[in-house]
Structure formats: structure tokens, C-alpha cells
Write a protein that holds these residues in place. Structure first.
Motif, PDB file in Angstrom:
ATOM      1  N   LEU A 411      75.125  38.035  35.256  1.00  0.00           N
ATOM      2  CA  LEU A 411      75.381  36.810  34.497  1.00  0.00           C
ATOM      3  C   LEU A 411      75.255  37.028  32.998  1.00  0.00           C
ATOM      4  CD1 LEU A 411      73.478  34.200  36.721  1.00  0.00           C
ATOM      5  CD2 LEU A 411      75.957  34.393  36.410  1.00  0.00           C
ATOM      6  N   ILE A 412      74.647  38.127  32.604  1.00  0.00           N
ATOM      7  CA  ILE A 412      74.568  38.465  31.176  1.00  0.00           C
ATOM      8  C   ILE A 412      75.957  38.475  30.549  1.00  0.00           C
ATOM      9  CG2 ILE A 412      74.056  40.357  29.568  1.00  0.00           C
ATOM     10  CD1 ILE A 412      71.681  41.076  31.354  1.00  0.00           C
ATOM     11  N   PHE A 413      76.949  38.927  31.306  1.00  0.00           N
ATOM     12  CA  PHE A 413      78.311  39.040  30.788  1.00  0.00           C
ATOM     13  C   PHE A 413      78.992  37.683  30.605  1.00  0.00           C
ATOM     14  CE2 PHE A 413      77.438  43.143  32.807  1.00  0.00           C
ATOM     15  CZ  PHE A 413      77.798  44.012  31.787  1.00  0.00           C
ATOM     16  N   LYS A 414      78.365  36.606  31.151  1.00  0.00           N
ATOM     17  CA  LYS A 414      78.918  35.259  30.984  1.00  0.00           C
ATOM     18  C   LYS A 414      78.360  34.563  29.748  1.00  0.00           C
ATOM     19  CE  LYS A 414      81.397  33.615  33.318  1.00  0.00           C
ATOM     20  NZ  LYS A 414      82.872  33.671  33.294  1.00  0.00           N
ATOM     21  N   GLY A 415      77.352  35.143  29.115  1.00  0.00           N
ATOM     22  CA  GLY A 415      76.837  34.566  27.875  1.00  0.00           C
ATOM     23  C   GLY A 415      75.465  33.935  28.018  1.00  0.00           C
ATOM     24  N   GLN A 416      74.974  33.391  26.890  1.00  0.00           N
ATOM     25  CA  GLN A 416      73.616  32.870  26.810  1.00  0.00           C
ATOM     26  C   GLN A 416      73.382  31.678  27.733  1.00  0.00           C
ATOM     27  OE1 GLN A 416      71.174  34.347  24.947  1.00  0.00           O
ATOM     28  NE2 GLN A 416      69.751  32.935  25.963  1.00  0.00           N
ATOM     29  N   TYR A 417      74.392  30.801  27.885  1.00  0.00           N
ATOM     30  CA  TYR A 417      74.204  29.615  28.717  1.00  0.00           C
ATOM     31  C   TYR A 417      73.974  29.989  30.180  1.00  0.00           C
ATOM     32  CZ  TYR A 417      79.132  30.181  30.089  1.00  0.00           C
ATOM     33  OH  TYR A 417      80.324  30.666  30.566  1.00  0.00           O
ATOM     34  N   ALA A 418      74.555  31.100  30.600  1.00  0.00           N
ATOM     35  CA  ALA A 418      74.367  31.535  31.987  1.00  0.00           C
ATOM     36  C   ALA A 418      72.981  32.135  32.178  1.00  0.00           C
ATOM     37  CB  ALA A 418      75.443  32.546  32.369  1.00  0.00           C
ATOM     38  N   THR A 419      72.523  32.919  31.216  1.00  0.00           N
ATOM     39  CA  THR A 419      71.193  33.521  31.359  1.00  0.00           C
ATOM     40  C   THR A 419      70.091  32.475  31.203  1.00  0.00           C
ATOM     41  OG1 THR A 419      71.322  34.158  29.013  1.00  0.00           O
ATOM     42  CG2 THR A 419      71.878  35.832  30.642  1.00  0.00           C
ATOM     43  N   ASP A 420      70.316  31.442  30.372  1.00  0.00           N
ATOM     44  CA  ASP A 420      69.341  30.359  30.275  1.00  0.00           C
ATOM     45  C   ASP A 420      69.166  29.653  31.620  1.00  0.00           C
ATOM     46  OD1 ASP A 420      68.732  30.803  27.655  1.00  0.00           O
ATOM     47  OD2 ASP A 420      69.995  29.204  26.853  1.00  0.00           O
ATOM     48  N   ALA A 421      70.251  29.561  32.379  1.00  0.00           N
ATOM     49  CA  ALA A 421      70.186  28.902  33.681  1.00  0.00           C
ATOM     50  C   ALA A 421      69.253  29.641  34.644  1.00  0.00           C
ATOM     51  CB  ALA A 421      71.591  28.805  34.287  1.00  0.00           C
ATOM     52  N   ILE A 422      69.130  30.966  34.481  1.00  0.00           N
ATOM     53  CA  ILE A 422      68.239  31.738  35.351  1.00  0.00           C
ATOM     54  C   ILE A 422      66.802  31.249  35.187  1.00  0.00           C
ATOM     55  CG2 ILE A 422      67.375  34.031  35.931  1.00  0.00           C
ATOM     56  CD1 ILE A 422      69.954  35.219  34.861  1.00  0.00           C
ATOM     57  N   TYR A 423      66.406  30.977  33.938  1.00  0.00           N
ATOM     58  CA  TYR A 423      65.051  30.488  33.671  1.00  0.00           C
ATOM     59  C   TYR A 423      64.819  29.125  34.333  1.00  0.00           C
ATOM     60  CZ  TYR A 423      64.575  34.105  30.059  1.00  0.00           C
ATOM     61  OH  TYR A 423      64.499  35.299  29.387  1.00  0.00           O
ATOM     62  N   SER A 424      65.792  28.220  34.163  1.00  0.00           N
ATOM     63  CA  SER A 424      65.641  26.874  34.714  1.00  0.00           C
ATOM     64  C   SER A 424      65.632  26.893  36.231  1.00  0.00           C
ATOM     65  CB  SER A 424      66.772  25.975  34.210  1.00  0.00           C
ATOM     66  OG  SER A 424      66.738  25.856  32.800  1.00  0.00           O
ATOM     67  N   VAL A 425      66.543  27.658  36.822  1.00  0.00           N
ATOM     68  CA  VAL A 425      66.594  27.755  38.284  1.00  0.00           C
ATOM     69  C   VAL A 425      65.276  28.288  38.823  1.00  0.00           C
ATOM     70  CG1 VAL A 425      67.673  28.971  40.217  1.00  0.00           C
ATOM     71  CG2 VAL A 425      69.091  27.986  38.418  1.00  0.00           C
ATOM     72  N   CYS A 426      64.716  29.248  38.113  1.00  0.00           N
ATOM     73  CA  CYS A 426      63.453  29.852  38.519  1.00  0.00           C
ATOM     74  C   CYS A 426      62.353  28.805  38.633  1.00  0.00           C
ATOM     75  CB  CYS A 426      63.066  30.921  37.499  1.00  0.00           C
ATOM     76  SG  CYS A 426      61.513  31.714  37.831  1.00  0.00           S
ATOM     77  N   GLY A 427      62.181  27.973  37.586  1.00  0.00           N
ATOM     78  CA  GLY A 427      61.148  26.950  37.602  1.00  0.00           C
ATOM     79  C   GLY A 427      61.392  25.894  38.658  1.00  0.00           C
ATOM     80  N   ILE A 428      62.632  25.443  38.786  1.00  0.00           N
ATOM     81  CA  ILE A 428      62.964  24.402  39.766  1.00  0.00           C
ATOM     82  C   ILE A 428      62.739  24.902  41.186  1.00  0.00           C
ATOM     83  CG2 ILE A 428      64.871  23.056  40.734  1.00  0.00           C
ATOM     84  CD1 ILE A 428      66.016  22.933  37.854  1.00  0.00           C
ATOM     85  N   ALA A 429      63.267  26.082  41.496  1.00  0.00           N
ATOM     86  CA  ALA A 429      63.157  26.625  42.855  1.00  0.00           C
ATOM     87  C   ALA A 429      61.703  26.866  43.243  1.00  0.00           C
ATOM     88  CB  ALA A 429      63.956  27.925  42.960  1.00  0.00           C
ATOM     89  N   ALA A 430      60.915  27.388  42.309  1.00  0.00           N
ATOM     90  CA  ALA A 430      59.514  27.681  42.609  1.00  0.00           C
ATOM     91  C   ALA A 430      58.735  26.416  42.922  1.00  0.00           C
ATOM     92  CB  ALA A 430      58.877  28.429  41.444  1.00  0.00           C
ATOM     93  N   PHE A 431      58.884  25.402  42.073  1.00  0.00           N
ATOM     94  CA  PHE A 431      58.075  24.199  42.262  1.00  0.00           C
ATOM     95  C   PHE A 431      58.577  23.344  43.423  1.00  0.00           C
ATOM     96  CE2 PHE A 431      56.090  25.498  38.428  1.00  0.00           C
ATOM     97  CZ  PHE A 431      54.844  24.883  38.427  1.00  0.00           C
ATOM     98  N   VAL A 432      59.846  23.443  43.779  1.00  0.00           N
ATOM     99  CA  VAL A 432      60.312  22.804  45.020  1.00  0.00           C
ATOM    100  C   VAL A 432      59.599  23.432  46.214  1.00  0.00           C
ATOM    101  CG1 VAL A 432      62.279  22.577  46.585  1.00  0.00           C
ATOM    102  CG2 VAL A 432      62.550  22.034  44.169  1.00  0.00           C
ATOM    103  N   ALA A 433      59.525  24.766  46.211  1.00  0.00           N
ATOM    104  CA  ALA A 433      58.819  25.461  47.295  1.00  0.00           C
ATOM    105  C   ALA A 433      57.333  25.112  47.306  1.00  0.00           C
ATOM    106  CB  ALA A 433      59.012  26.972  47.156  1.00  0.00           C
ATOM    107  N   PHE A 434      56.750  24.949  46.126  1.00  0.00           N
ATOM    108  CA  PHE A 434      55.323  24.619  46.041  1.00  0.00           C
ATOM    109  C   PHE A 434      55.019  23.258  46.669  1.00  0.00           C
ATOM    110  CE2 PHE A 434      54.618  27.245  41.881  1.00  0.00           C
ATOM    111  CZ  PHE A 434      54.874  28.401  42.589  1.00  0.00           C
ATOM    112  N   ILE A 435      55.857  22.254  46.346  1.00  0.00           N
ATOM    113  CA  ILE A 435      55.485  20.884  46.711  1.00  0.00           C
ATOM    114  C   ILE A 435      55.882  20.489  48.132  1.00  0.00           C
ATOM    115  CG2 ILE A 435      55.581  20.116  44.315  1.00  0.00           C
ATOM    116  CD1 ILE A 435      58.218  18.655  45.099  1.00  0.00           C
ATOM    117  N   ILE A 436      56.715  21.267  48.809  1.00  0.00           N
ATOM    118  CA  ILE A 436      57.059  20.896  50.190  1.00  0.00           C
ATOM    119  C   ILE A 436      55.822  20.925  51.082  1.00  0.00           C
ATOM    120  CG2 ILE A 436      58.354  21.567  52.251  1.00  0.00           C
ATOM    121  CD1 ILE A 436      60.668  22.341  50.419  1.00  0.00           C
TER     122      ILE A 436
END
Length: 554
Positions: A411-436
Motif C-alpha cells: 500500500l506504500i505505492f498508493k500514497g500517504q492516505y493508504a498507509t494512514d489507513a493501516i494505522y486506523s484499521v489497526c486501532g479499530i480492529a484491535a479494540f473490536v476484538a478487545f470488547i467482544i
């Protein structure tokens, strides 16, 4: 031993089935709790698994890996573009507010870890705590969400490491060098090779290495803070209290309160490694006590240390707007407040801590992959779940995660907006798993049907878990918003798409096929029935009165 709370079994009850929430009407089954923990292998056996790892990690060892995974200095450096969305008051008040609820999540997770100390962690807990018939689905969603978070966390750590190193080198080189996407990507691949070798070492070696690394990590953090404070005090001085605590600078098109909520992504990403101790629990001695303590140490020390770093930045930053508009905010900030050599020194410390962080994340994510493959969740599970006989570590799982990280980093080749999404997905996915599992414990499971471990929250269990769950449920949609009201493709927040697409795929897989064979975490040991509460009371009286009873099993 406290027989009044029925925490022990007789030595004749050698093995039992894993704890299951599907109990008979009117009867309460539960897994015994070992307050004076002696045999971790037997505790694991009662959850249905054989001991595979060497238990070479102490409390300090497991906390060392967890602290390395937090990587506070690089975590703050990598997420300044999120935490600075509302100005310095947003950085400080926002971090403190979010931290209160993150600590609620951590405490509830520690309670689950003590009750069910298996490296499957949250997805094992979700299966156990789900209503009858819903266990496999709850476990499936939790497991895959957590695994997606682990992969994105690993990828984002490696990316932030490479990005920081290459842009810092360019800044101080003094030459006109155009950085291309492939420069960053191939640097990422080089780090992946080194990290994969380190994560495949025997557990006892990793324990010693991480103990040293933790000490160096703490020194790096303290050294960076001292360098910044001394340098600023000798040059321009510090910002005023009024400006730091009340001068909001909204970097979004939304109201300032909403911008503060969006800035919480920095806190969540920094705390993604909360479950590290949980995934290392099968490599930890006295696991039902040390692993939960590791979770809480990670949350407390990491949370308040991260806030202190933000406090230092808030009081020393000179031109806030110039930093926010830079490509790498941490490099821009350091160049602004430090001398040439001082900035180089702090960047070097940040790169070192970032490397340790990536190494800890790979260790954790490989244990996650191993535990899921052991239960048949992943494709090619038999190969992934093999333990290397020489190192007694899941080398195949390490190789899998490194390969997947290399693919995500394309995704690096798609630009900064794509790599920023990796950070957000990481936080969302982790805390969804935490709270179930935490939400199931707080809102579904009755206290009488929950088998608490040696580490527990007592009467406050549901209150603490409920507060953390509600906070995450409210926050996750907010983290999917873009900073602009009418964004272009470049300015769009792709986190929602980045998380929903893979989760939709695994849910479709479950609906079309996996539901027929996936029944939740598997047990690889034969077992006996777990005694009901009433029968255990009788056993306790019998053991107390009978001269033939033996209480030395646990």
C-alpha cells in the motif's frame, strides 16, 4: 487455600474439560481457580491444551515484551498526525480522557486472562462467554479481528521505522534526493528479514534479549525527554500554561469537540499491544497472576509515559502549524526545537525504540497466528501450527506474518492516505476484538457463571468492563471519519473500507462453509467433566474432614 470459595480440586481430579458456558439449566459449571499457582501445565490442561512452549518468561520478561510492543517514543512519533488534530489541549486532555477508558479495557482483559490463561486469548474467551449456540461466531469474529489488527500493527511499525529513518537521513544529508515509494518499501523488506530471524529465537533467549531491550528502551525514552527539555530551556524557553492547556488549534473541518474525539486514534494505536501479555501467557511462569499483571503494567506505565511525552511536546513546540503540515511530524518537531546534533540523537533513539517495538509486535503476532492455527482457524493451519523442535518457537507462524506484512506494505505505492489507513484499521480492529469478550462478560454473562481467576475486579467487574465497551463502541465510528467534510480521494479516511472488506470476507467464509466445521477453540487433551458448584462444595467438606484427602496438587 480458601475452601470457602471452592478454588481447588482434589488430586484425584487429574484433568478436566475446557470451561464451557453452555451449562445445564439450574446448574453452574466452572473452571477451578488456582490462587497459589504451581503447575501452569495443569492449568492449561483444564482449558483443553497441552503444554507446547517452554515457560521461560517471568513477570518482568512478559512485561518487557509488552513494553517493547508499546514502543512509546516511536508510537507517539508515528501518530502525531492523529493526536495533534485539536491543538495542544487536545493532545493533553484527549490522551487523559481516552486513557481512563483504555485502563478499563485493560483491567477487564487482565481479569479474563487470569480466568482463561491460554495464548488464544480473547477469541478463546469470546467462545466461552458467548450465549449458547453463538460461541463459534463470537470466537471467529474476535479471532479474525484480532489477527487483522496484529498484521496491520506489524506493518505500520515497520513502515514507521523505515519512513522515519529514510526521511531523517534525507533531512540531514543536505543533498537533493527524491524519495520514492520503492525506497521505503525495500527498506521495509530489509527490516522484515532481520526481525523474522530474531522472532524465531528460543523463548529463553528472547526473554533475556527483551529484558535488556526494555532497559535500553526506558533509557532511550528518558534520554529523549531530557535532551528536549534541556535544549529548549537553554534556548527559547517553554510555552505558557494558558497556551498549552486552552489554546485549541482545530486541524479538521469538524467542530473542536469532534476533532478531539478523532485525536483518540493516536491513543488507541499506541495501546494496540495491550493484549501482548495475554498472547504470551503459555510462555509465562505463574501465568494466571503474572500475565494479568503484565497487562496492567503495560497499560499504566505505557499510558502515563505516553502522556508525559505529549506534555513535553506541548510545552516545547514552537510553530504548531509548520509541524502539522510536514511529511514526518516527529522529524519536523525535533528540527524545530533542537540543535542539529540534538535532533540527530533523538531520532536515533526513536529508530532504536521503533525497531524494538516491531520485534515485540512480530513475536506477539506469531503467537497469535500459532494459537489460531492450532485450532484450525487459518488456512494451512497444520503447517502454521508446527513448533520448531530446535527453538521450540512457532517459526512457520513468524514466516507467515512476515510474508503478509510484506503484502500489506505494498500500500506504500498508493500514497500517504493508504498507509494512514493501516494505522486506523489497526486501532479499530484491535479494540473490536478487545470488547467482544469484555462486552459479553459485562452485559451477558452472570457473575455466578463466570469463573474468575486469581486476578479479578470483584464487584466492579461489570462496571469497569461496561465502561470500556461503551467507550469503544462510541469511538470506532468517529475514527472512520475523514478530517474534511467534503474530502477528495487523497483526503478520505479509508479505515472503514480497510477493516470492513477483510472482515466481510471472513464472515462470508463463515456463513458459506466454516460454520459447518468451526466450533470454536479446539481442545487437544482428553478430559473429565468439570464439577458443578454443588458437588464441589461437598468435595470441599470431604477434603476438610477426611484424613485421606490430599491438597497438594495445586
Amino acid at each position: 487455600m480458601n475452601l470457602g470459595e471452592f478454588d481447588t480440586l482434589s488430586s484425584t481430579d487429574s484433568v478436566s474439560k475446557p470451561y464451557d458456558s453452555s451449562t445445564e439449566t439450574g446448574e453452574v459449571t466452572f473452571r477451578p481457580v488456582y490462587r497459589d499457582h504451581v503447575d501452569d501445565a495443569e492449568d492449561l490442561a483444564r482449558l483443553g491444551y497441552k503444554q507446547s512452549f517452554h515457560r521461560g518468561l517471568s513477570l518482568f520478561g512478559v512485561a518487557s515484551v509488552s513494553f517493547s510492543v508499546l514502543g512509546l517514543l516511536p508510537s507517539v512519533a508515528a501518530t502525531l498526525n492523529f493526536s495533534m488534530l485539536a491543538g495542544t489541549p487536545g493532545m493533553l486532555w484527549g490522551w487523559l480522557i481516552a486513557l481512563v477508558f483504555v485502563l478499563c479495557v485493560a483491567a477487564s482483559m487482565a481479569e479474563l486472562c487470569s480466568s482463561m490463561p491460554t495464548s488464544g486469548g480473547l477469541y478463546y474467551s469470546a467462545k466461552v462467554l458467548a450465549p449458547k449456540g453463538w460461541g463459534p461466531l463470537a470466537s471467529w469474529v474476535t479471532g479474525w479481528s484480532n489477527y487483522i489488527a496484529q498484521l496491520c500493527f506489524l506493518s505500520s511499525c515497520i513502515y514507521s521505522l523505515s519512513n522515519l529513518l529514510i526521511y531523517a537521513a534525507d533531512e540531514f544529508d543536505g543533498k537533493d534526493f527524491v524519495i520514492k515509494h520503492y525506497h521505503i518499501y525495500f527498506l521495509c523488506l530489509s527490516f522484515i528479514v532481520v526481525l523474522s530471524i530474531m522472532a524465531s529465537l528460543p523463548t529463553w533467549i528472547m526473554g533475556k534479549i527483551n529484558s535488556v531491550f526494555t532497559f535500553l528502551n526506558i533509557l532511550s525514552l528518558l534520554a529523549a525527554i531530557i535532551i528536549i527539555l534541556v535544549s529548549v530551556s537553554m534556548r527559547d524557553g517553554f510555552n505558557t500554561n494558558m497556551g498549552v492547556w486552552s489554546h485549541f488549534q482545530n486541524q479538521t473541518d469538524w467542530p473542536i469537540g469532534f476533532a478531539m474525539l478523532m485525536s483518540f486514534c493516536g491513543v488507541l494505536w499506541s495501546m494496540v499491544g495491550l493484549d501482548t501479555s495475554y498472547h504470551l501467557v503459555e510462555e509465562c511462569a505463574s501465568a494466571s497472576v503474572n500475565a494479568p499483571n503484565g497487562i496492567m503494567l503495560t497499560a499504566l506505565v505505557g499510558g502515563f509515559s505516553g502522556w508525559i511525552i505529549h506534555l513535553v511536546i506541548a510545552y516545547t513546540i514552537d510553530d504548531y502549524t509548520a509541524v502539522v503540515e510536514a511529511h514526518n511530524l516527529w522529524v519536523a518537531y525535533l528540527i524545530q526545537v533542537l540543535s542539529h546534533n540534538g535532533a540527530k540523537a533523538v531520532i536515533a533513539l526513536t529508530v532504536f525504540s521503533n525497531f524494538l517495538m516491531a520485534q515485540g509486535v512480530l513475536i506477539t503476532s506469531s503467537r497469535t497466528a500459532y494459537s489460531y492455527a492450532r485450532d484450525g482457524v487459518l488456512p494451512f493451519s497444520k503447517w502454521i501450527a508446527r513448533i520448531n523442535k530446535r527453538t521450540t518457537t512457532p517459526v512457520n507462524a513468524v514466516l507467515l506474518n512476515c510474508s503478509l506484512a510484506a503484502l500489506i506494505l505494498l500500500l506504500i505505492f498508493k500514497g500517504q492516505y493508504a498507509t494512514d489507513a493501516i494505522y486506523s484499521v489497526c486501532g479499530i480492529a484491535a479494540f473490536v476484538a478487545f470488547i467482544i469478550p469484555i462486552g459479553l462478560r459485562s452485559f451477558v454473562v452472570k457473575n455466578s457463571k463466570f469463573s474468575r481467576g486469581a486476578w479479578h475486579l470483584g464487584r466492579y467487574s461489570k462496571l469497569v468492563g461496561g465502561a470500556g465497551t461503551v467507550f469503544v463502541i462510541i469511538l470506532i465510528p468517529i475514527l472512520c471519519f475523514p478530517t474534511m467534510i467534503h474530502p477528495s480521494a487523497i483526503d478520505m479516511n479509508w479505515a472503514c473500507l480497510g477493516y470492513s472488506v477483510p472482515m466481510a470476507a471472513v464472515l462470508l467464509w463463515f456463513a458459506l462453509g466454516a460454520k459447518h466445521w468451526y466450533k470454536g477453540p479446539k481442545a487437544d487433551m482428553p478430559g473429565l467433566d468439570i464439577p458443578r458448584m454443588s458437588s464441589l462444595k461437598n468435595d470441599a467438606v470431604h477434603h476438610r474432614d477426611s484424613s485421606h484427602s490430599t491438597m497438594n496438587s495445586y
